[in-house]
Design a protein around this motif. Structure first.
Motif, PDB file in Angstrom:
ATOM      1  N   ILE A   9       0.839  -1.207   0.000  1.00 15.60           N
ATOM      2  CA  ILE A   9       0.000   0.000   0.000  1.00 15.60           C
ATOM      3  C   ILE A   9       0.870   1.252   0.000  1.00 15.60           C
ATOM      4  O   ILE A   9       0.594   2.222  -0.719  1.00 15.60           O
ATOM      5  CB  ILE A   9      -0.954  -0.014   1.210  1.00 15.60           C
ATOM      6  CG1 ILE A   9      -1.961  -1.170   1.060  1.00 15.60           C
ATOM      7  CG2 ILE A   9      -1.691   1.322   1.330  1.00 15.60           C
ATOM      8  CD1 ILE A   9      -2.856  -1.369   2.274  1.00 15.60           C
ATOM      9  N   PHE A  10       1.926   1.233   0.791  1.00 16.00           N
ATOM     10  CA  PHE A  10       2.869   2.360   0.802  1.00 16.00           C
ATOM     11  C   PHE A  10       3.494   2.544  -0.582  1.00 16.00           C
ATOM     12  O   PHE A  10       3.596   3.668  -1.085  1.00 16.00           O
ATOM     13  CB  PHE A  10       3.963   2.106   1.841  1.00 16.00           C
ATOM     14  CG  PHE A  10       5.144   3.037   1.733  1.00 16.00           C
ATOM     15  CD1 PHE A  10       5.067   4.340   2.209  1.00 16.00           C
ATOM     16  CD2 PHE A  10       6.337   2.617   1.139  1.00 16.00           C
ATOM     17  CE1 PHE A  10       6.149   5.203   2.100  1.00 16.00           C
ATOM     18  CE2 PHE A  10       7.418   3.473   1.029  1.00 16.00           C
ATOM     19  CZ  PHE A  10       7.324   4.776   1.514  1.00 16.00           C
ATOM     20  N   ALA A  11       3.904   1.445  -1.198  1.00 19.81           N
ATOM     21  CA  ALA A  11       4.521   1.517  -2.520  1.00 19.81           C
ATOM     22  C   ALA A  11       3.552   2.076  -3.555  1.00 19.81           C
ATOM     23  O   ALA A  11       3.935   2.883  -4.414  1.00 19.81           O
ATOM     24  CB  ALA A  11       5.002   0.132  -2.950  1.00 19.81           C
ATOM     25  N   ALA A  12       2.284   1.657  -3.491  1.00 19.73           N
ATOM     26  CA  ALA A  12       1.280   2.138  -4.439  1.00 19.73           C
ATOM     27  C   ALA A  12       1.050   3.638  -4.277  1.00 19.73           C
ATOM     28  O   ALA A  12       0.888   4.370  -5.260  1.00 19.73           O
ATOM     29  CB  ALA A  12      -0.032   1.384  -4.231  1.00 19.73           C
ATOM     30  N   PHE A  13       1.033   4.097  -3.027  1.00 16.54           N
ATOM     31  CA  PHE A  13       0.856   5.527  -2.777  1.00 16.54           C
ATOM     32  C   PHE A  13       2.017   6.325  -3.362  1.00 16.54           C
ATOM     33  O   PHE A  13       1.813   7.348  -4.033  1.00 16.54           O
ATOM     34  CB  PHE A  13       0.747   5.784  -1.273  1.00 16.54           C
ATOM     35  CG  PHE A  13       0.626   7.236  -0.916  1.00 16.54           C
ATOM     36  CD1 PHE A  13      -0.601   7.878  -0.983  1.00 16.54           C
ATOM     37  CD2 PHE A  13       1.738   7.968  -0.520  1.00 16.54           C
ATOM     38  CE1 PHE A  13      -0.724   9.230  -0.666  1.00 16.54           C
ATOM     39  CE2 PHE A  13       1.630   9.314  -0.205  1.00 16.54           C
ATOM     40  CZ  PHE A  13       0.399   9.947  -0.279  1.00 16.54           C
ATOM     41  N   CYS A  14       3.242   5.849  -3.135  1.00 14.88           N
ATOM     42  CA  CYS A  14       4.417   6.542  -3.665  1.00 14.88           C
ATOM     43  C   CYS A  14       4.430   6.519  -5.187  1.00 14.88           C
ATOM     44  O   CYS A  14       4.804   7.505  -5.831  1.00 14.88           O
ATOM     45  CB  CYS A  14       5.690   5.897  -3.121  1.00 14.88           C
ATOM     46  SG  CYS A  14       5.982   6.181  -1.367  1.00 14.88           S
ATOM     47  N   GLN A  15       4.017   5.398  -5.774  1.00 17.45           N
ATOM     48  CA  GLN A  15       4.005   5.292  -7.233  1.00 17.45           C
ATOM     49  C   GLN A  15       3.020   6.275  -7.840  1.00 17.45           C
ATOM     50  O   GLN A  15       3.290   6.883  -8.872  1.00 17.45           O
ATOM     51  CB  GLN A  15       3.644   3.875  -7.656  1.00 17.45           C
ATOM     52  CG  GLN A  15       3.594   3.692  -9.171  1.00 17.45           C
ATOM     53  CD  GLN A  15       3.534   2.242  -9.586  1.00 17.45           C
ATOM     54  OE1 GLN A  15       4.433   1.458  -9.261  1.00 17.45           O
ATOM     55  NE2 GLN A  15       2.485   1.853 -10.275  1.00 17.45           N
ATOM     56  N   ASN A  16       1.876   6.444  -7.178  1.00 18.56           N
ATOM     57  CA  ASN A  16       0.894   7.403  -7.667  1.00 18.56           C
ATOM     58  C   ASN A  16       1.449   8.821  -7.627  1.00 18.56           C
ATOM     59  O   ASN A  16       1.283   9.596  -8.577  1.00 18.56           O
ATOM     60  CB  ASN A  16      -0.383   7.303  -6.846  1.00 18.56           C
ATOM     61  CG  ASN A  16      -1.427   8.316  -7.258  1.00 18.56           C
ATOM     62  OD1 ASN A  16      -1.629   9.315  -6.574  1.00 18.56           O
ATOM     63  ND2 ASN A  16      -2.085   8.083  -8.370  1.00 18.56           N
ATOM     64  N   ALA A  17       2.116   9.156  -6.521  1.00 20.43           N
ATOM     65  CA  ALA A  17       2.709  10.486  -6.389  1.00 20.43           C
ATOM     66  C   ALA A  17       3.791  10.696  -7.444  1.00 20.43           C
ATOM     67  O   ALA A  17       3.887  11.762  -8.052  1.00 20.43           O
ATOM     68  CB  ALA A  17       3.291  10.653  -4.994  1.00 20.43           C
ATOM     69  N   ARG A  18       4.607   9.664  -7.690  1.00 23.22           N
ATOM     70  CA  ARG A  18       5.660   9.770  -8.688  1.00 23.22           C
ATOM     71  C   ARG A  18       5.092   9.948 -10.090  1.00 23.22           C
ATOM     72  O   ARG A  18       5.589  10.743 -10.887  1.00 23.22           O
ATOM     73  CB  ARG A  18       6.551   8.532  -8.627  1.00 23.22           C
ATOM     74  CG  ARG A  18       7.782   8.586  -9.519  1.00 23.22           C
ATOM     75  CD  ARG A  18       7.597   7.736 -10.765  1.00 23.22           C
ATOM     76  NE  ARG A  18       7.373   6.365 -10.405  1.00 23.22           N
ATOM     77  CZ  ARG A  18       6.844   5.472 -11.234  1.00 23.22           C
ATOM     78  NH1 ARG A  18       6.460   5.834 -12.453  1.00 23.22           N
ATOM     79  NH2 ARG A  18       6.654   4.222 -10.861  1.00 23.22           N
ATOM     80  N   SER A  19       4.017   9.225 -10.406  1.00 22.10           N
ATOM     81  CA  SER A  19       3.389   9.354 -11.721  1.00 22.10           C
ATOM     82  C   SER A  19       2.843  10.763 -11.931  1.00 22.10           C
ATOM     83  O   SER A  19       2.940  11.325 -13.022  1.00 22.10           O
ATOM     84  CB  SER A  19       2.257   8.328 -11.876  1.00 22.10           C
ATOM     85  OG  SER A  19       2.759   7.013 -11.883  1.00 22.10           O
ATOM     86  N   ALA A  20       2.259  11.339 -10.879  1.00 21.08           N
ATOM     87  CA  ALA A  20       1.732  12.701 -10.972  1.00 21.08           C
ATOM     88  C   ALA A  20       2.860  13.696 -11.221  1.00 21.08           C
ATOM     89  O   ALA A  20       2.737  14.611 -12.044  1.00 21.08           O
ATOM     90  CB  ALA A  20       0.985  13.057  -9.691  1.00 21.08           C
ATOM     91  N   LEU A  21       3.992  13.525 -10.525  1.00 20.77           N
ATOM     92  CA  LEU A  21       5.138  14.401 -10.726  1.00 20.77           C
ATOM     93  C   LEU A  21       5.712  14.235 -12.130  1.00 20.77           C
ATOM     94  O   LEU A  21       6.084  15.217 -12.784  1.00 20.77           O
ATOM     95  CB  LEU A  21       6.213  14.093  -9.679  1.00 20.77           C
ATOM     96  CG  LEU A  21       5.876  14.478  -8.236  1.00 20.77           C
ATOM     97  CD1 LEU A  21       6.912  13.893  -7.277  1.00 20.77           C
ATOM     98  CD2 LEU A  21       5.796  15.986  -8.085  1.00 20.77           C
TER      99      LEU A  21
END
Length: 301
Positions: A9-21
């Protein structure tokens, strides 16, 4: 609760933030440059994480071997291609749908896991993955009349083909990373995952710098000029990757990636609150199905 669940879940949250950036950077860098910063600016953080585990955490360094290098490099190349396709996909449809196409990855990861590692999934977990994919299909039909004809059209269109190809490459890379990490045979899942992450990220950076210097030097220069935004992509990207690599060392890739579909829920929030994109009823139905698939997955593992 098994450790791989909160880590995923932590990884998915970070991946979403990275994709937005990355999406913001894509407008200034182009697809290749936005893909590169994910790896190039992530290397220092990956090495610092590895050093921290070794010097501060007291974890001994593993001894690499030929299977580790092979799987690490194949996975690294597959992830570069997957990331390139995903970033390019953002220019064809909105942020939610672009990410959704890549979420067919659990099915393809299950196939690659069976072929390369001989790993199978339970019937309930298989149903969970199928329900999640149906949810993804609903998202892909957002804003269109829902029916057999529109389904065929959506799946046969260029965005779907690019998204499915991206998902296949992500699935292959994930299975290769698990194989690389497990091939180390110790000294522990945290160090195995961190060592694999550092090796793969370094390899990806060298490969992309060589390619960009030869074919797209302007993108390499643009990546350096936009270092302020790129640093955040690297930091968040490595944080997410550390989570993915750790979870995939602990559990089968198909399960980790299926739970990782929770990223789509984070994507809706980003799409609505940051990018101000309009959400369609089909996208909401699809998200509900994905959430239901996640619940089934947790019950079946």
């Amino acid at each position: 609760m098994d450790l791989w669940i909160p880590v995923t879940i932590f990884a998915a949250f970070c991946q979403n933030a990275r994709s937005a950036l990355q999406r913001h950077l894509a407008g200034r860098l182009g697809t290749t440059g936005a893909t590169f910063v994910r790896f190039g600016y992530g290397v220092p953080f990956a090495l610092v994480y590895l050093a921290g585990l070794h010097w501060l955490g007291g974890h001994s360094l593993p001894e690499p071997n030929a299977p580790f290098a092979f799987y690490g490099m194949v996975g690294g190349i597959a992830q570069i291609l997957a990331t390139f396709l995903l970033v390019y996909l953002f220019s064809l449809r909105n942020f939610v749908a672009g990410t959704a196409y890549s979420k067919t990855e659990p099915v393809q990861a299950a196939i690659f896991g069976l072929v390369l590692l001989g790993e199978t999934v339970t019937p309930l977990a298989g149903l969970a993955i199928a329900v999640g994919v149906v949810g993804v299909i609903f998202v892909s039909l957002a804003g269109k009349p829902v029916g057999f004809g529109s389904l065929v059209t959506a799946l046969a269109g260029r965005p779907a083909q690019i998204g499915l190809a991206s998902a296949a490459m992500f699935g292959l890379s994930a299975v290769c990373y698990r194989a690389a990490s497990l091939s180390l045979g110790g000294p522990g899942f945290l160090m195995q995952a961190a060592f694999t992450l550092a090796f793969v990220t370094t390899f990806q950076t060298i490969a992309m710098i060589a390619w960009m210097a030869w074919r797209e030097p302007d993108q390499l220069r643009a990546s350096a000029v936009n270092w302020r935004g790129a640093v955040w992509v690297g930091l968040v990207g490595v944080a997410g990757s550390a989570g993915w690599f750790t979870a995939m060392t602990l559990e089968k890739v198909a399960y980790v990636r299926a739970l990782g579909q929770i990223e789509l829920i984070f994507t809706f929030i980003v799409s609505w609150r940051i990018f101000r994109e309009t959400l369609h009823p089909a996208e909401l139905i699809g998200t509900a199905l994905i959430a239901g698939g996640i619940v089934l997955l947790l019950l079946g593992t």
